[in-house]
Design an enzyme around this catalytic site. Structure first.
Site, PDB file in Angstrom:
ATOM      1  N   ASP A  38       0.781  -1.251   0.000  1.00 30.46           N
ATOM      2  CA  ASP A  38       0.000   0.000   0.000  1.00 30.46           C
ATOM      3  C   ASP A  38       0.811   1.300   0.000  1.00 30.46           C
ATOM      4  OD1 ASP A  38      -1.546  -2.134   0.848  1.00 30.46           O
ATOM      5  OD2 ASP A  38      -2.264  -1.155   2.655  1.00 30.46           O
ATOM      6  N   GLN A  54       4.242   0.630   2.188  1.00 30.82           N
ATOM      7  CA  GLN A  54       4.522  -0.607   2.910  1.00 30.82           C
ATOM      8  C   GLN A  54       5.659  -1.323   2.185  1.00 30.82           C
ATOM      9  OE1 GLN A  54       2.031  -2.121   5.677  1.00 30.82           O
ATOM     10  NE2 GLN A  54       2.656   0.001   5.829  1.00 30.82           N
ATOM     11  N   PHE A  97       2.232  -1.002   9.860  1.00 31.93           N
ATOM     12  CA  PHE A  97       1.235  -1.157   8.796  1.00 31.93           C
ATOM     13  C   PHE A  97       0.723   0.208   8.328  1.00 31.93           C
ATOM     14  CE2 PHE A  97      -0.370  -5.846   9.176  1.00 31.93           C
ATOM     15  CZ  PHE A  97       0.903  -6.288   8.871  1.00 31.93           C
TER      16      PHE A  97
HETATM   17  C1  FRU Z   1      -3.969  -3.564   2.688  1.00 33.99           C
HETATM   18  C2  FRU Z   1      -3.341  -4.009   3.987  1.00 33.99           C
HETATM   19  C3  FRU Z   1      -3.679  -3.035   5.096  1.00 33.99           C
HETATM   20  C4  FRU Z   1      -2.560  -3.254   6.072  1.00 33.99           C
HETATM   21  C5  FRU Z   1      -1.387  -3.475   5.132  1.00 33.99           C
HETATM   22  C6  FRU Z   1      -0.310  -4.384   5.663  1.00 33.99           C
HETATM   23  O1  FRU Z   1      -3.306  -4.034   1.569  1.00 33.99           O
HETATM   24  O2  FRU Z   1      -3.793  -5.330   4.295  1.00 33.99           O
HETATM   25  O3  FRU Z   1      -4.964  -3.223   5.636  1.00 33.99           O
HETATM   26  O4  FRU Z   1      -2.353  -2.170   6.915  1.00 33.99           O
HETATM   27  O5  FRU Z   1      -1.920  -4.004   3.939  1.00 33.99           O
HETATM   28  O6  FRU Z   1       0.820  -4.360   4.871  1.00 33.99           O
END
Ligand code: FRU
Length: 499
Positions: A38, A54, A97
């Protein structure tokens, strides 16, 4: 600086030497190395847009997730900055996250993110909300983290699925949306309030899923757009939900009214944001010039384990898109600064395709191609019309228009992915004044299609060999088309250890 962050930053720096622009998307952002998912913290800070993401720099699959960091002045040329957040404390031990960002009155850049922790020895996991503040490059985690945890949940709210804070300023206070799994197992989007951005309390539920539009909603974003209010969220859609949505992971655009006074969202309608396979967890940003930009992870969890072993990255962002809302439709088009990458231009008008045609000058793997298709309804006219992209020996990615169903099918079955995963999407499209207008952005490892001025969009990762660069037009029956193409020059992000 904590040890994990220091180590991650040192590792990133080492990887700069290995960065090979020829084995990267030409103009889409990836992580500096390794896995990304994300977009996070998309915000303007100190005259630039900052995009965190991420990331697991150590491998091509998710691991100890941290926040990678890049910045841009034009959404086309990017600068990598050192990793901003890495797991280091009990509360975010197994991952930092998704989350968001804004600027505090004292000039600091505030990040709000989800701390992720596996349960010691037991099953399951815990998610809490955390804060870090910094200067656009270095961030300090707040000593009173987590700022929201299980005691801040409404009755029955899950302490495992509680994530993705989206923070904004409203009437002199801060608000945050946080996705949560409700007592009935479906999702809810909760609202929290704060006077200073550090100390938070529960204020209510913006909207509960109630079993509509899939299960647990993730990554909410709420904003006004052209006279309506928009709520975006990403979700696992079940089969048999609203037929406009494909089963599997997707992103929903709900439009309606955000009632500030009671903190509720009243939906008036919903549509898929992107009808392709690879589009998830978008974030948006309002620019000082009034444009709202949307960027998503151009991948999805169901197929992200498949990547090319010979490439150093897995995961890329979509092209940043300018979004607007007209006549009940979310419109999205590539950011206009993309034009700065244009090189050679080739254009054809009124070409009749009957059989297979190649048009000299139309082809390549880094192109911005516009095609206007005018299906011919006569006896000899269009039965089916196709555009083959990234075509070569035994490979091609095909757009197929069926005039009877008024349907566009995009098929990447022969585009480098395994055959037994989802590779095809069909979407109903309309003709405007007898024509279907397609804008096709093709990069080395992706395809984004914008239909009729952006009223539909569809994004796909492609792993076809890089030398598969033919573009062909095929028609069963006679079809007249216009086609115009710009080749796009590649951009190479630079790395800076300081802003
Ligand atoms: C969405 C997600 C979020 C989470 C993140 C973890 O793709 O599942 O809900 O914070 O990815 O990497």
């Amino acid at each position: 600086m904590n040890k994990t962050l220091e180590k991650t930053r040192a590792f990133e720096k080492e990887m700069i030497q290995a960065y090979d622009p020829a084995r990267r998307p030409a103009f889409h952002l990836t992580g500096l190395t390794g896995w990304i998912n994300d977009p996070n913290g998309l915000s303007v800070y100190a005259d630039r847009a900052h995009l965190f993401y991420q990331a697991n720099p150590y491998g091509r699959q998710p691991g100890q997730i941290c926040w990678g960091h890049a910045a841009t002045e034009d959404f086309v040329n990017w600068t990598y900055l050192p990793c901003a957040l890495a797991p280091s404390e009990g509360y975010d031990r197994d991952g930092c996250f998704s989350g968001s960002a804004l600027t505090l009155p004292d000039g600091r850049h505030l990040l709000m993110y989800t701390g992720f922790r596996e349960n010691d020895g037991g099953e399951g996991y815990r998610q809490v909300q955390c804060i870090a503040a910094g200067d656009g490059c270095n961030y300090v985690k707040y000593e009173k983290n987590p700022v929201l945890s299980s005691q801040d949940l409404p009755e029955g709210g899950s302490e495992a699925d509680f994530r993705d804070p989206k923070i904004w300023e409203e009437d002199g206070k801060y608000k945050a949306l946080v996705a949560n799994r409700a007592a009935d197992g479906t999702g809810a989007i909760l609202v929290y309030e704060s006077a200073d951005g550090f100390s938070w309390h529960f204020s209510g539920t913006l909207l509960a899923n109630n079993g509509r539009y899939g299960s647990m909603w993730e990554c909410p974003d709420l904003f006004p757009l052209d006279g309506t209010d928009i709520l975006l969220f990403s979700v696992q859609m079940s089969t048999g939900a609203d037929p406009a949505f494909h089963p599997g992971l997707g992103t929903v655009c709900m439009y309606g009214r955000y009632e500030k006074e009671n903190g509720r969202f009243v939906p008036e309608g919903a549509q898929p944001v992107d009808c392709g396979i690879d589009f998830y967890a978008p974030q948006t940003l309002l620019l000082p010039d009034g444009r709202r930009i949307m960027i998503a992870w151009m991948q999805n969890w169901e197929t992200s384990q498949f990547c090319r072993e010979d490439l150093a990255f897995n995961g890329q962002m979509t092209i940043p898109r300018e979004i607007s809302f007209r006549n009940g439709l979310l419109l999205q088009n590539p950011v206009r600064e993309l034009e700065s990458l244009r090189e050679e231009h080739t254009a054809y008008e009124g070409i009749t395709v009957d059989g297979c045609s190649k048009l000299p000058g139309i082809g390549g793997r880094s192109v911005d191609l516009s095609v206007t298709v005018r299906p011919d309804g006569s006896e000899e006219g269009t039965k089916r019309f196709f555009i083959d992209l990234a075509a070569g020996k035994n490979v091609q990615t095909t757009l197929e228009f069926d005039p009877v169903l008024s349907q566009l099918t995009i098929d990447r079955t022969r585009s480098g992915y395994p055959h037994d995963i989802v590779n095809m999407r069909s979407i109903p499209v309309r003709l405007i004044d007898g024509a279907l207008d397609l804008r096709i952005l093709l990069d080395r490892y992706s395809l984004e299609v914008f239909v009729n001025g952006g009223e539909q969009a569809a994004s796909f990762v492609l792993y076809s060999p890089e030398d598969a660069e033919e573009i062909r037009f095929r028609s069963i029956g006679r079809t007249v088309i216009d086609a115009g193409q710009y080749t796009l020059k590649g951009t190479v992000p630079e790395y800076r250890s300081e802003i």
